[in-house]
Structure formats: structure tokens, C-alpha cells
Design a protein around this motif. Structure first.
Motif, PDB file in Angstrom:
ATOM      1  N   TYR A   1      10.057  19.054 -89.184  1.00 17.32           N
ATOM      2  CA  TYR A   1       9.451  17.726 -89.277  1.00 17.32           C
ATOM      3  C   TYR A   1       9.396  17.095 -88.193  1.00 17.32           C
ATOM      4  O   TYR A   1       8.420  16.291 -87.840  1.00 17.32           O
ATOM      5  CB  TYR A   1       9.884  16.852 -90.471  1.00 17.32           C
ATOM      6  CG  TYR A   1       9.175  15.763 -90.530  1.00 17.32           C
ATOM      7  CD1 TYR A   1       7.790  15.371 -90.985  1.00 17.32           C
ATOM      8  CD2 TYR A   1      10.114  14.463 -90.371  1.00 17.32           C
ATOM      9  CE1 TYR A   1       7.419  14.196 -91.251  1.00 17.32           C
ATOM     10  CE2 TYR A   1       9.310  13.280 -90.524  1.00 17.32           C
ATOM     11  CZ  TYR A   1       8.133  12.985 -90.913  1.00 17.32           C
ATOM     12  OH  TYR A   1       7.742  11.913 -90.966  1.00 17.32           O
ATOM     13  N   LEU A   2      10.514  16.686 -87.529  1.00 18.42           N
ATOM     14  CA  LEU A   2      10.945  15.764 -86.549  1.00 18.42           C
ATOM     15  C   LEU A   2      10.488  16.389 -85.237  1.00 18.42           C
ATOM     16  O   LEU A   2       9.868  15.638 -84.326  1.00 18.42           O
ATOM     17  CB  LEU A   2      12.240  15.610 -86.242  1.00 18.42           C
ATOM     18  CG  LEU A   2      12.882  14.684 -87.400  1.00 18.42           C
ATOM     19  CD1 LEU A   2      14.550  14.280 -87.078  1.00 18.42           C
ATOM     20  CD2 LEU A   2      12.340  13.406 -87.406  1.00 18.42           C
ATOM     21  N   GLY A   3      10.052  17.864 -85.008  1.00 18.40           N
ATOM     22  CA  GLY A   3       9.646  18.327 -83.811  1.00 18.40           C
ATOM     23  C   GLY A   3       8.321  18.759 -83.810  1.00 18.40           C
ATOM     24  O   GLY A   3       7.779  19.299 -82.853  1.00 18.40           O
ATOM     25  N   GLN A   4       7.567  18.815 -84.954  1.00 22.93           N
ATOM     26  CA  GLN A   4       6.346  19.531 -84.916  1.00 22.93           C
ATOM     27  C   GLN A   4       5.155  18.578 -84.142  1.00 22.93           C
ATOM     28  O   GLN A   4       4.345  19.210 -83.591  1.00 22.93           O
ATOM     29  CB  GLN A   4       5.886  19.545 -86.443  1.00 22.93           C
ATOM     30  CG  GLN A   4       5.873  18.406 -87.236  1.00 22.93           C
ATOM     31  CD  GLN A   4       5.456  18.444 -88.733  1.00 22.93           C
ATOM     32  OE1 GLN A   4       4.791  19.261 -88.992  1.00 22.93           O
ATOM     33  NE2 GLN A   4       5.517  17.542 -89.446  1.00 22.93           N
ATOM     34  N   ALA A   5       5.204  17.188 -84.308  1.00 20.74           N
ATOM     35  CA  ALA A   5       4.246  16.543 -83.221  1.00 20.74           C
ATOM     36  C   ALA A   5       4.521  16.647 -81.907  1.00 20.74           C
ATOM     37  O   ALA A   5       5.711  16.950 -81.505  1.00 20.74           O
ATOM     38  CB  ALA A   5       4.263  15.254 -84.115  1.00 20.74           C
ATOM     39  N   HIS A   6       3.517  16.183 -81.209  1.00 23.44           N
ATOM     40  CA  HIS A   6       3.697  16.068 -79.873  1.00 23.44           C
ATOM     41  C   HIS A   6       4.878  15.094 -79.669  1.00 23.44           C
ATOM     42  O   HIS A   6       4.955  13.802 -80.153  1.00 23.44           O
ATOM     43  CB  HIS A   6       2.430  15.667 -79.049  1.00 23.44           C
ATOM     44  CG  HIS A   6       2.420  15.933 -77.524  1.00 23.44           C
ATOM     45  ND1 HIS A   6       3.022  14.718 -76.745  1.00 23.44           N
ATOM     46  CD2 HIS A   6       2.123  16.961 -76.756  1.00 23.44           C
ATOM     47  CE1 HIS A   6       2.992  15.261 -75.510  1.00 23.44           C
ATOM     48  NE2 HIS A   6       2.525  16.539 -75.602  1.00 23.44           N
ATOM     49  N   TYR A   7       5.501  15.446 -78.558  1.00 22.99           N
ATOM     50  CA  TYR A   7       7.002  14.332 -78.469  1.00 22.99           C
ATOM     51  C   TYR A   7       6.424  13.171 -78.232  1.00 22.99           C
ATOM     52  O   TYR A   7       7.168  12.056 -78.273  1.00 22.99           O
ATOM     53  CB  TYR A   7       7.658  15.151 -77.416  1.00 22.99           C
ATOM     54  CG  TYR A   7       7.291  14.907 -76.068  1.00 22.99           C
ATOM     55  CD1 TYR A   7       7.651  13.848 -75.131  1.00 22.99           C
ATOM     56  CD2 TYR A   7       6.605  15.919 -75.418  1.00 22.99           C
ATOM     57  CE1 TYR A   7       7.162  13.713 -73.785  1.00 22.99           C
ATOM     58  CE2 TYR A   7       5.979  15.782 -73.821  1.00 22.99           C
ATOM     59  CZ  TYR A   7       6.565  14.703 -73.141  1.00 22.99           C
ATOM     60  OH  TYR A   7       6.169  14.756 -72.018  1.00 22.99           O
ATOM     61  N   ARG A   8       5.322  12.929 -77.536  1.00 19.60           N
ATOM     62  CA  ARG A   8       4.843  11.426 -77.266  1.00 19.60           C
ATOM     63  C   ARG A   8       4.127  10.564 -78.096  1.00 19.60           C
ATOM     64  O   ARG A   8       3.929   9.449 -77.901  1.00 19.60           O
ATOM     65  CB  ARG A   8       4.005  11.429 -76.016  1.00 19.60           C
ATOM     66  CG  ARG A   8       4.710  12.121 -74.576  1.00 19.60           C
ATOM     67  CD  ARG A   8       4.036  11.857 -73.446  1.00 19.60           C
ATOM     68  NE  ARG A   8       2.776  12.469 -73.018  1.00 19.60           N
ATOM     69  CZ  ARG A   8       1.552  12.098 -72.888  1.00 19.60           C
ATOM     70  NH1 ARG A   8       1.228  11.130 -73.107  1.00 19.60           N
ATOM     71  NH2 ARG A   8       0.841  13.298 -72.810  1.00 19.60           N
ATOM     72  N   SER A   9       3.838  11.317 -79.152  1.00 20.10           N
ATOM     73  CA  SER A   9       2.974  10.654 -80.270  1.00 20.10           C
ATOM     74  C   SER A   9       4.153   9.803 -81.205  1.00 20.10           C
ATOM     75  O   SER A   9       5.331  10.125 -81.139  1.00 20.10           O
ATOM     76  CB  SER A   9       2.427  11.828 -81.256  1.00 20.10           C
ATOM     77  OG  SER A   9       3.343  12.504 -81.909  1.00 20.10           O
ATOM     78  N   THR A  10       3.504   8.839 -81.878  1.00 14.96           N
ATOM     79  CA  THR A  10       4.436   8.066 -83.005  1.00 14.96           C
ATOM     80  C   THR A  10       4.027   8.981 -84.268  1.00 14.96           C
ATOM     81  O   THR A  10       2.989   9.393 -84.757  1.00 14.96           O
ATOM     82  CB  THR A  10       3.734   6.909 -82.912  1.00 14.96           C
ATOM     83  OG1 THR A  10       3.969   6.235 -81.900  1.00 14.96           O
ATOM     84  CG2 THR A  10       4.316   6.105 -84.067  1.00 14.96           C
ATOM     85  N   ILE A  11       5.211   8.983 -84.858  1.00 17.86           N
ATOM     86  CA  ILE A  11       5.351   9.648 -86.273  1.00 17.86           C
ATOM     87  C   ILE A  11       5.494   8.522 -87.277  1.00 17.86           C
ATOM     88  O   ILE A  11       6.368   7.720 -87.148  1.00 17.86           O
ATOM     89  CB  ILE A  11       6.397  10.691 -86.207  1.00 17.86           C
ATOM     90  CG1 ILE A  11       6.477  11.797 -85.525  1.00 17.86           C
ATOM     91  CG2 ILE A  11       6.640  11.196 -87.792  1.00 17.86           C
ATOM     92  CD1 ILE A  11       7.368  12.788 -85.652  1.00 17.86           C
ATOM     93  N   ASP A  12       4.446   8.487 -88.291  1.00 18.56           N
ATOM     94  CA  ASP A  12       4.642   7.538 -89.355  1.00 18.56           C
ATOM     95  C   ASP A  12       5.301   8.161 -90.552  1.00 18.56           C
ATOM     96  O   ASP A  12       4.456   8.949 -91.331  1.00 18.56           O
ATOM     97  CB  ASP A  12       3.238   6.874 -89.695  1.00 18.56           C
ATOM     98  CG  ASP A  12       3.460   5.286 -90.467  1.00 18.56           C
ATOM     99  OD1 ASP A  12       4.628   5.255 -90.742  1.00 18.56           O
ATOM    100  OD2 ASP A  12       2.639   4.851 -90.423  1.00 18.56           O
TER     101      ASP A  12
END
Length: 464
Positions: free
Chosen positions: A292-303
Motif C-alpha cells: 500500500y505505501l509503496g504502490q503510488a509514485h513516491y512524489r505523489s500524495t496518498i490520502d
């Protein structure tokens, strides 16, 4: 395709060219151990762990330094409130951070220095800055030492701000020559921990410690400096200013991970919306939280949302399910030597993990189709490539890290379920389908999902 990163300082994507061929040096601003970690803290750890693993896969010898800030105002305040020594607060919270990093499969750093263990290096850096006319001790003899922002015209380049627009919020009531100046060293206050310096007793300023530790372990110039987006100003701006003013090249690339929000607000202890690691691991397994924590691009915000967390857990379980079935059919599967080209292109392009995971899930879909068709060689090829890709992402369910998770209990449950499945098969053999269905229903109620396959029944624990 060459390896490229978005460099915060350049405000553009740049090709990675290390100082030393075949080597990569990486400094990550680690924990300020004032409280246990929440998932926003550990997201940074996961993001830069993936970077480190990818650099290693590409053949770089990686030196990874992740610091610990073990003394600051909030640590001292917490200790005073609890009536315990400051180091006790630091120690227990550092252990909590280490446990969280380990639980989510982050490789240990090459070195993990503490601020309080590097006071001599900080004194030396202050002496260099004072001698060069870029810092000064306070005139009141308090022991404070300040960086003279006006003496360094390049101040503001990293965060893209003009020096005349910048005012350091902290220490405005101290004996500064300019309100923009920031503290390198804070003079001792009654009852606070302090160390002796040529300018009086005191303790480190937040920014000074990272410059001192980074240069000690990585040299006066190094490749990559990482940290959260919220550290660009003032922390990283001040690090760069003091190091370059002293004559060091310091970081050549600046990488910043996005923040983790809850309901659109930054996660923080002060807002009361922190999601602690033990709390999260009651919802999903550690490897699923890492996904979950790694799936998005590292520079994006996760809500953050529970629904998104469960969706990520289900996505990981699909990967895990295919590899589990592939092993049942083929036996041991070793990781391939190289990752697929599309996977490599995704990570080379500013660490595009979401695109890399698209390649992973494409392999899973094709692998399931090949399993159903009995194409064993294709299954082995896809599973082998999956293992090397997942290894880079720290998500390989067949690795020692994750395969051993709950292994002892799994063996006990496996033996018990095997007995129930044998009874179910016997009931079906004598055409007592009611009894067979009853056994399956009882297993389902207990959280055991049974799947009938051409190779016989297989089971797994229901998750989510």
C-alpha cells in the motif's frame, strides 16, 4: 534507457550520473524520535528502500546512511512531562522505528548515526563556517551560534525562494543579527542536556547535525539526499546552505517523497490523525501494508482510507495466490536474472513504481491463464520474472522475509485442514455430498477458503 530522477533543486528530471562509477551514495533524513512512527514516516522508508534495491539491482554498490535525530525540543518536553531522562524517550522511540522498518521489509542502512554521537563533527563544521564569515556566536554569551543567511547569496535555491522573503520562525527572540538567520547550536538552558563547545555549552540545532553526519559517512560531496517533501524548507535548504558555505559540494541530487494525508490533511501527531504501525498491522499483514505505501509514485500524495488499504491488500493477494499455485504445480521457482524491459523502463523513469506494478499484474493475469491451460513452461517463465521484479520492490512472497511470516502456525493449520479435506474427499467418494458440503462450510466459517483445482483441493486463509 538511462536512470533518471526528478531533482528538487533543478526542478526537472535529470539523468543519474554518480560521483564514482559503479557506486551510489544515499543520505536519508530519518526519524526524529520524539514519538512512535506513523505510516507517513514509514512511507518514506519504503520509498527509499525501493530506490536502494533498484540501484543495487542495477549493479551499484550502495552506501545508505539514514540518520536518527535523538535530541530536540519535543524530546526534551516529552521527557520533562513524563519525568524520565531525555535519552529514555529517544531510545524507546528509536526501537519502535527500527521495528517498523524491519516489519515492513526495509533493508537496514549501511550506517544509522545518531545526532548526539557526532558533536565533535558539528563543532568542526561550525568552526569552518565562523572562520569563513558565514556564522557567528551570539554576542550575549549564551552559547548560541547562528548561520548568517545574508553572507550566502545562493540561499533559497533549493526551495526556490528569495532570501529577502525568508524568515526562520524559530528563535526569533534570541540574539540574532538578522531574523532570517538560523541556529546551528542552541545555548544551554537550565535542566536541559548540553555539550561543551568553544562558544559555550549547548546542544545541536536541527539542521547542523545532518550536514555533519552526511559528510562524515558519505564525504563532502555525495550522490543523493532524500526525505519528505515537508523538509525542503527550512531543513534541507539550511543543510545545503551551511554545507556549501563551508566549501562542501554536498548533495548532487535531491529526492523528496510526497506526504500521506487523512481526509485531505497532512498526517501528524499534533492534528491527532496519526495512524500508528501496530494499529495498521491489525488491519493487514506487514507485506500488504508495504504494498500500500509503496504502490503510488513516491512524489505523489496518498490520502489514506481503509477501503484503499484493503484494495491494496487484495491486489497483493492476487500476486501471492498465483505464485503459491505455481509452486504447487512446478515446485521450487528461482528468480530470473533480469527484470522485464518494461519494468526496468518504469523504474528508470523517476522510480515509476505504479507503472512497474502494472507489469507485475500483467504477468499475474497471463500466469493464471497459463496455469488454467496447463502451460507449465510459460508459468515457470512468468513466475521466475515475477520473483525478480517483486524482489526489487521488496514484495516477493517466496522470499525469506515473507515466506517465514507465520510459518509455524501455517504448518499446524495445514495439518488440521488436510485432515478435514481428506474427510471431505472421502464423503464425495461415497457420494455423500451433504457431508462434503458441510465440511467445506465449516472450514469457510473458520476462515479457510477451499478451491477445487485439477490438481486437487487447495486452501488458503481468508483475508480482508
Amino acid at each position: 534507457m538511462s536512470l533518471r530522477f526528478y531533482d528538487t533543486s533543478a526542478r526537472q528530471v535529470r539523468e543519474f550520473s554518480p560521483l564514482r562509477e559503479g557506486c551510489a551514495s544515499l543520505y536519508l533524513c530519518g526519524a526524529t524520535v520524539q514519538a512512535p512512527p506513523h505510516i507517513g514516516h514509514i512511507r518514506s522508508g519504503v520509498n527509499f528502500d525501493i530506490l536502494r534495491r533498484w540501484l543495487t539491482h542495477l549493479g551499484y554498490e550502495v552506501t545508505f546512511c539514514r540518520n536518527v535525530t535523538d535530541i530536540d525540543d519535543k524530546i526534551i518536553a516529552t521527557a520533562a512531562r513524563e519525568g524520565v531522562p531525555w535519552w529514555q524517550v529517544s531510545e524507546r522511540n528509536q526501537r519502535a522505528f527500527t521495528h517498523a522498518y524491519d516489519a515492513l521489509g526495509c533493508l537496514p542502512p549501511t550506517v544509522e548515526p545518531r545526532a548526539t554521537g557526532h558533536v565533535p563533527e558539528m563543532i568542526e563544521l561550525m568552526r569552518r563556517l565562523i572562520d569563513a564569515g558565514h556564522a557567528y556566536p551570539a554576542d550575549d554569551g549564551s552559547g548560541d551560534v547562528y548561520f548568517d543567511v545574508g553572507s550566502y547569496p545562493a540561499y533559497g535555491e533549493l526551495s526556490n525562494q528569495r532570501p529577502d522573503q525568508v524568515v526562520e520562525a524559530a528563535d526569533t527572540d534570541r540574539d540574532k543579527r538578522d531574523p532570517r538567520d538560523f541556529a546551528l547550536w542552541k545555548g544551554a538552558k537550565p535542566g536541559e542536556p548540553s555539550w561543551e563547545t568553544p562558544w559555550g555549552r549547548g546542544r545541536p540545532g536541527w539542521h547542523l547535525e545532518c550536514s555533519a553526519m552526511a559528510t562524515k559517512y558519505l564525504g563532502p560531496s555525495f550522490d543523493i539526499h532524500g526525505g519528505g517533501l515537508d523538509l525542503v524548507f527550512p531543513h534541507h535548504e539550511n543543510e545545503q546552505a551551511q554545507s556549501r558555505a563551508a566549501g562542501d559540494g554536498f548533495a548532487r541530487y535531491w529526492l523528496h517523497n510526497g506526504l500521506l494525508a487523512v481526509g485531505g490533511e497532512k498526517m501528524s501527531k499534533s492534528l491527532g490523525n496519526s495512524l500508528r504501525i501496530p494499529q495498521m498491522l491489525e488491519k493487514v499483514r506487514p507485506v500488504e501494508l508495504r504494498y500500500y505505501l509503496g504502490q503510488a509514485h513516491y512524489r505523489s500524495t496518498i490520502d489514506y482510507s481503509d477501503a484503499a488499504l484493503q484494495e491494496a491488500a487484495s491486489a497483493y493477494q492476487r500476486i501471492e495466490g498465483f505464485l503459491t499455485r505455481a509452486v504447487e504445480v512446478l515446485g521450487e521457482i528461482t528468480p530470473a536474472a533480469e527484470v522485464p524491459e518494461a519494468f526496468a523502463e518504469a523504474l528508470d523513469d523517476d522510480l515509476g513504481v505504479s507503472q512497474a506494478l502494472a507489469v507485475v499484474h500483467g504477468h499475474v493475469r497471463e500466469g493464471n491463464t497459463a496455469l488454467a491451460a496447463g502451460g507449465k513452461e510459460r508459468v515457470r517463465e512468468l513466475a521466475s520474472e515475477l520473483r525478480v521484479m517483486l524482489g526489487v520492490l521488496g514484495l516477493d512472497p517466496l522470499s525469506d522475509q515473507w515466506a517465514s511470516e507465520g510459518q509455524g502456525l501455517r504448518e499446524v493449520v495445514d495439518a488440521l485442514v488436510a485432515v478435514a479435506l481428506e474427510q471431505r474427499q472421502a464423503a464425495r467418494g461415497r457420494k455423500d455430498y451433504a457431508a462434503a458440503d458441510a465440511i467445506r462450510d465449516r472450514l469457510t466459517e473458520a476462515g479457510v477458503v477451499v478451491e477445487d483445482t485439477p490438481q486437487g483441493p487447495r486452501w488458503d486463509l481468508r483475508r480482508g
